[in-house]
Write an enzyme that holds these catalytic residues in place. Structure first.
Site, PDB file in Angstrom:
ATOM      1  N   THR A   1      -8.394   2.495   7.339  1.00 35.38           N
ATOM      2  CA  THR A   1      -7.873   1.164   7.682  1.00 35.38           C
ATOM      3  C   THR A   1      -6.363   1.194   7.880  1.00 35.38           C
ATOM      4  OG1 THR A   1      -7.794   0.648   5.310  1.00 35.38           O
ATOM      5  CG2 THR A   1      -9.711  -0.139   6.542  1.00 35.38           C
TER       6      THR A   1
ATOM      7  N   ASP B   1       0.821  -1.211   0.000  1.00 37.65           N
ATOM      8  CA  ASP B   1       0.000   0.000   0.000  1.00 37.65           C
ATOM      9  C   ASP B   1       0.856   1.263   0.000  1.00 37.65           C
ATOM     10  OD1 ASP B   1      -2.357  -1.370  -0.098  1.00 37.65           O
ATOM     11  OD2 ASP B   1      -2.745  -1.285   2.052  1.00 37.65           O
TER      12      ASP B   1
END
Length: 292
Positions: free
Chosen positions: A187, A72
């Site tokens: 998140t 990510d």
């Protein structure tokens, strides 16, 4: 039948053997099918194939699709640039959790072939714009996909600041910092600090104080159209920062004002057909499966 995508950019995590292997496989596979493939120059030096090396801006300008290989963090770094351009982005997971990277590094061909054939779902994620104002002038600014965080520099300690929502005073705060997060970032750092998970379709921001010096302070969700202003107390030390996605750091001095608002830029993510956000949460966070 014309192809949905013509020119594809490959972006990866530098100095990572697994990423290099995946990029080489992608390059060979895509060029064999007649696509024009560009490779981001930061990873190009370690590849053992012939390719066109360009910078990230040129990938944004020339490509219809960008494939980010890594975790990510790599997706976030690429997204802050690619969001300026009308380029679709999909990820191959070579990181840890990989909330934003859908494709597996091994056996990506089947799903990627479906995506290239037009079988995919499109999702837009908004970004944040963070500005540091000093004496009425903008001293620094940048964008963030996940979050903008006000915090001390190298040594953690309590700082004092005020929080305003659309110029309305909300509260004074004594804490280790403040996280202002998008649904995409809910998140990430925000979650580890006790913030709620916001589904990606929400037009909202979540403000999460970091270790507040009071038991009554809780995260708060506000409309994404809101303008967040953090006013740093003149009594703070000088070693403060605003971090954008943990990658870009803006220097902050006592008395500065930090303005955080939704950016006009949006990241266009594409997912293979059948993508399910709650399946991603169950898988990545280890939530329990169905009992019946």
């Amino acid at each position: 039948m014309s192809k949905k995508f013509q020119t594809i950019g490959l972006i990866g995590k530098p100095h990572h053997q697994g990423t290099n292997q995946t990029i080489e496989k992608l390059h060979l596979w895509l060029t064999a099918q007649g696509y024009t493939v560009l490779v981001e120059e930061r990873v190009s030096a370690e590849l053992e194939i012939e390719f066109q090396a360009v910078d990230l801006v040129e990938i944004g300008e020339r490509c219809d699709l960008a494939i980010v290989v890594g975790g990510d963090g790599n997706m976030l770094g690429a997204a802050r640039v690619l969001a300026r351009y009308d380029v679709a982005v999909i990820g191959v997971n070579r990181g840890n959790l990989g909330f934003l990277t859908d494709l597996p590094p091994d056996g990506f061909e089947t799903q990627l072939a479906q995506v290239l054939g037009g079988e995919f779902e499109t999702e837009h994620r908004f970004l944040l714009e963070a500005e540091v104002h000093r004496h009425g002038m903008i001293k620094a600014s940048n964008t963030a996909v996940n979050e903008a965080v006000l915090h001390p520099g190298k040594i953690a300690h309590m700082i004092q600041f005020e929080v305003y929502i659309d110029e309305q005073f909300m509260y004074s705060q004594r804490a280790d910092g403040m996280i202002v997060s998008t649904p995409t970032g809910s998140t990430a750092y925000s979650l580890s600090a006790g913030g709620a998970i916001l589904t990606p379709n929400l037009q909202a921001l979540i403000l999460v104080p970091m270790f507040p010096h009071t038991l009554s302070c809780r995260p708060i969700v506000v409309d994404a159209c809101s303008t967040i202003k953090l006013v740093v107390s003149p009594d703070n030390g000088e070693n403060l920062e605003v971090s954008c996605d943990g990658h870009v750091h803006l220097s902050v001095l006592p008395g500065d004002e930090i303005i955080i608002r939704r950016s006009q830029q949006r990241l266009m993510l594409i997912h293979p057909k059948g993508h399910n956000y709650f399946h991603v949460l169950r898988n990545k966070l280890g939530w329990g499966s169905k009992l019946f």
